[in-house]
Structure formats: C-alpha cells, structure tokens
Design an enzyme around this catalytic site. Structure first.
Site: not given
Length: 234
Positions: A140, A137-138
């Site tokens: 989120c 996740c970048g």
C-alpha cells in the site's frame, strides 16, 4: 504508558528457542451467531478473529495505519520499520510503547509510538503511506516498482535447500497456529532455521503483518540479517 529499551536485548541462549504459539488474549473474541440448517435455526456463539487499526507513530508524528490482529504490536511496528529501511538494528530504537494518553479513548491500545535515536535521519515524506494499509495490502502507498525496489533490493544470500527440506514445514506451521485452530481465520508466518527448526511463529489476519511480526521478533533477538534462513508463510 509502557516502554522498553531495545539496545540491551540479548540473543537467546538456546540455539532453537521454542516457537511461540500462544494466542494473545485480545486477538480473538466471542460473537453471537445464528446457525441455519435444513432443520431450522438456533442461536449460538463462535470465536472470530479481531481486526483493528494500529497507528504507528515516530515520536509524535503519525506514520501509517495498518489493519491488524491485536497482539505482538511492537514486533509488528519494528518489522514494518525494518522492511521500510528505517531501522536496521535494535539499538536504532530508544523506546517503544502504546500511547495510553491517546486523544481518543478507544484508540489507546491501537496507537504505538516509536522513539528512534536522535541522530537517525528519516525522510518522513518518502516514508508516509497514504490512507490505510488493509489486511490484504502488502505494498500500500507504493506508486512505482522502482520505489518498491529501493527498500527491497535483491538478496545477497547463497543458501540453498533440497526440495525435501520443505515437505514437512507446512504441517509444522499448522501445529503452531493456535488462533487459526480456534477460528480458521488467520494467516501465519514462521522463521525456519537452516536445520528445519521453526524459530518463531506469528499469526495475523494480514499475511504481511504476520511477516512483519516475525521480522520484528528477529530484530529484538538480534538475529538480523537472516541469511541462510527460510521465511514460511501460510
């Protein structure tokens, strides 16, 4: 409980300090495996990357939990706060330390508390992310593109590089990926100087975590902003 004051950190005396490539002792573990071939199976062992949750706190307030490879946790937290627009200078942080008094014993190495300057205003409601930030996740917790762009505006940097500047960089990065060499299971990020020198390399099971660790290193080294530099990722 350990802490470190950041405001007195000095820029490295060497213009090109050697990029760190040592594997943190808690980043890799040995597990028992069964190797299966056409000739049968046998018991063996293998080196694998660890992935554990890191809870980042501002003071006594829990901010977010991210899944990361242990090691350089303080850089990760600092880079996260820079990326989110909470801090911009090393002096914005009074102290940072692992919470050795965590309520859950198993979490004492996975809770990091950051103490900011008392006069630094932080909108916790806008900053808090819901749930976990996984290794993949970048972004989120971001619900709109506008919310993302609020802390990631266009770069004001006129630096330009010839195409051949980049040719040798992937091979250089790979030589600094010590944990990847042992496990084959991590991403890496590196900060590259204008002359092509790798200033620092960090590894993590999550690419965005590796990037945050590089940013946290740059904050501590008083190198921000990083105009004219290159961010190299695996």
């Amino acid at each position: 409980m350990r802490g470190q004051r950041l405001g007195s950190v000095q820029r490295p005396s060497s213009p090109h300090p050697a990029p760190a490539s040592a594997v943190p002792s808690d980043a890799i573990c040995t597990v028992a495996v069964t190797r299966v071939t056409t000739r049968g199976h046998r018991s063996s062992s293998d080196l694998v990357v660890r992935e554990e949750p890191l809870e980042i706190q501002l003071g006594a307030t829990a901010l977010t939990v991210t899944m990361r490879t242990p090691g350089y946790d303080e850089e990760l937290a600092l880079g996260f706060l820079v990326s989110e627009g909470v801090i911009a200078h090393a002096g914005d942080v009074i102290a940072i330390h692992h919470d050795r008094l965590a309520a859950v014993t198993e979490a004492e190495d996975n809770v990091l508390r950051v103490h900011l300057r008392p006069d630094l205003a932080v909108d916790l409601r806008a900053l808090r992310r819901s749930g976990y930030a996984s290794a993949s996740c970048g972004l989120c917790g971001k619900t709109t593109i506008a919310q993302t762009l609020r802390t990631a505006s266009a770069l004001d940097d006129r630096a330009a590089f010839r195409s051949d500047f980049f040719y040798a960089l992937p091979a250089q990065l790979q030589t600094m990926q010590a944990a990847f060499a042992d496990t084959g299971g991590l991403h890496a990020a590196a900060l590259v100087a204008p002359d092509g020198h790798l200033l620092v390399t960090r590894e993590d099971v999550g690419r965005h975590n590796a990037v945050d660790k590089v940013i946290g290193w740059a904050l501590r080294a008083q190198r921000l902003p990083l105009a004219g530099h290159v961010l190299l990722v695996s």
